[in-house]
Enzyme design. Structure first.
Site, short mmCIF file in Angstrom:
data_model
loop_
_atom_site.label_atom_id
_atom_site.label_comp_id
_atom_site.label_asym_id
_atom_site.label_seq_id
_atom_site.Cartn_x
_atom_site.Cartn_y
_atom_site.Cartn_z
CE1 TYR A 120 -6.67 3.12 -0.16
CE2 TYR A 120 -4.28 3.19 0.19
CZ TYR A 120 -5.40 2.61 -0.39
OH TYR A 120 -5.26 1.50 -1.17
CD GLU A 146 -2.95 -0.97 -0.12
OE1 GLU A 146 -2.99 0.10 -0.77
OE2 GLU A 146 -3.63 -1.97 -0.45
CG ASP A 152 -8.12 3.81 -4.14
OD1 ASP A 152 -9.31 3.85 -4.52
OD2 ASP A 152 -7.31 2.97 -4.57
N1 ADE Z 1 -4.08 0.11 -5.34
C1 ADE Z 1 -3.73 0.39 -4.09
N2 ADE Z 1 -3.87 -0.67 -3.30
C2 ADE Z 1 -4.33 -1.68 -4.09
C3 ADE Z 1 -4.68 -3.03 -3.87
N3 ADE Z 1 -4.58 -3.54 -2.65
N4 ADE Z 1 -5.13 -3.74 -4.90
C4 ADE Z 1 -5.22 -3.16 -6.12
N5 ADE Z 1 -4.91 -1.92 -6.40
C5 ADE Z 1 -4.45 -1.17 -5.39
#
Ligand code: ADE
Length: 332
Positions: free
Chosen positions: A118, A37, A136
């Site tokens: 987030y 993340e 997000d």
């Molecule tokens: N973008 C940010 N975190 C994500 C996730 N866990 N899966 C897919 N896209 C992402």
């Protein structure tokens, strides 16, 4: 229910990503979820995937990362950008190693270096299966479109969170969060969304409108502040009274119609004979041209026949036109 359809769609279509536990599998370790993340903030899935695997080979656990030298982590991060993330990553790893494990609630996660709203929600949901609102930019777009929220997301975040709250199931928190992200990046794309393949299309206001791309509107450009001005139109025997503006400040030293300093508040005036809206770099000016009888202070009489030679800047040239053009139209 929408959430169930989305979850089923995710079971059938989930992207295989290096940090992801597929639906039904044991959730991914918090270290992997956290690292992915953080890497995915401002960096694409395609760019992150190989870097994530290389990073994990080098430091397979949070304890290993906590023991790493700062410069090694920073050079491993090279090319991912936003190096404050890497510095926070080291600080966070050391804190987690010192306490023995990642905390498991959103609130506790929030207190760690570099973990914002987030990321805390994403880790709580994906690694610990806790119900959390994982919002997000992709999810903001999905929720805006579903509910037909047209205003820019920066102005609707509170409402979007309420709406996401209303559709988030109690179970399968991690799958739901990732299903929403996948939907946003593969189907509910910013441009040319693929509504035909969307499990939520039958509930979606934007899809029903036939113009899903219109939702949400792009960020508004910062509005220029507005200032208000008055310019005096003093006319006698085919001449108008002009002055020179003070040397300092906007239009410094230029020929001008006389008038007081511009203000931040509109005022109404009698005898308005013309109006111009003029856009400067840092503000917009609403200028009323008002008829006045007598000149005061320093200035000169300028013949209307030679006004074009008076060196008036555009603002005042337009102000004069606002007065003179309707007159000429009438005479024609
Ligand atoms: N973008 C940010 N975190 C994500 C996730 N866990 N899966 C897919 N896209 C992402």
């Amino acid at each position: 229910m929408a959430a169930n359809r989305l979850l089923q769609h995710y079971v059938d279509n989930a992207r295989r990503l290096p940090w992801r536990a597929m639906p039904g599998e044991t959730p991914a370790e918090p270290y992997r979820v956290w690292l992915s993340e953080v890497m995915l903030q401002q960096t694409t899935v395609a760019a992150v995937s190989p870097r994530f695997e290389r990073f994990l080979r080098r430091w397979p656990t949070v304890d290993a990362l906590a023991a790493a030298r700062d410069e090694d982590v920073l050079s491993e991060w090279a090319g991912l950008g936003y190096y404050a993330r890497a510095r926070n990553l080291i600080a966070c790893a050391r804190e987690v190693a010192a306490r023995g494990a990642f905390p498991t609630t959103e609130n506790e996660l929030r207190k760690l270096p570099g973990i914002g709203a987030y990321t805390a929600a994403a880790i709580a949901a994906i690694a610990f299966g806790r119900r959390a609102l994982v919002m997000d930019t992709n999810v903001e777009r999905v929720v805006s479109r579903l509910n037909g929220i047209e205003i820019p997301v920066a102005e609707s975040r509170v409402r979007l969170r309420e709406l996401l709250d209303g559709m988030t199931p109690a179970e399968h928190a991690g799958d739901f969060a990732q299903a929403m992200m996948d939907l946003g990046s593969t189907i509910c794309r910013p441009r040319a969304p693929l509504c035909g393949g969307c499990p939520l299309s039958s509930d979606c206001v934007a899809c029903a409108s036939g113009e899903p791309e219109r939702y949400p509107a792009p960020k508004r450009k910062a509005l220029r502040p507005v200032r208000y001005g008055v310019a005096r139109w003093i006319e006698r025997n085919g001449c108008i009274w002009l002055v020179r503006r003070p040397a300092k400040g906007i239009l410094g030293g230029m020929a001008a119609l006389p008038g007081p300093e511009w203000t931040d508040e509109p005022e109404s005036h009698p005898q308005v004979v013309g109006h111009v809206t003029h856009v400067f770099t840092h503000f917009r000016l609403e200028l009323d041209v008002v008829a006045a009888a007598k000149p005061s202070g320093e200035g000169w009489w300028q013949s209307l026949d030679t006004l074009a030679d008076a060196g008036l800047p555009t603002l005042y040239r337009r102000a004069a036109e606002a007065v003179l053009l309707p007159r000429r139209a009438l005479a024609a």
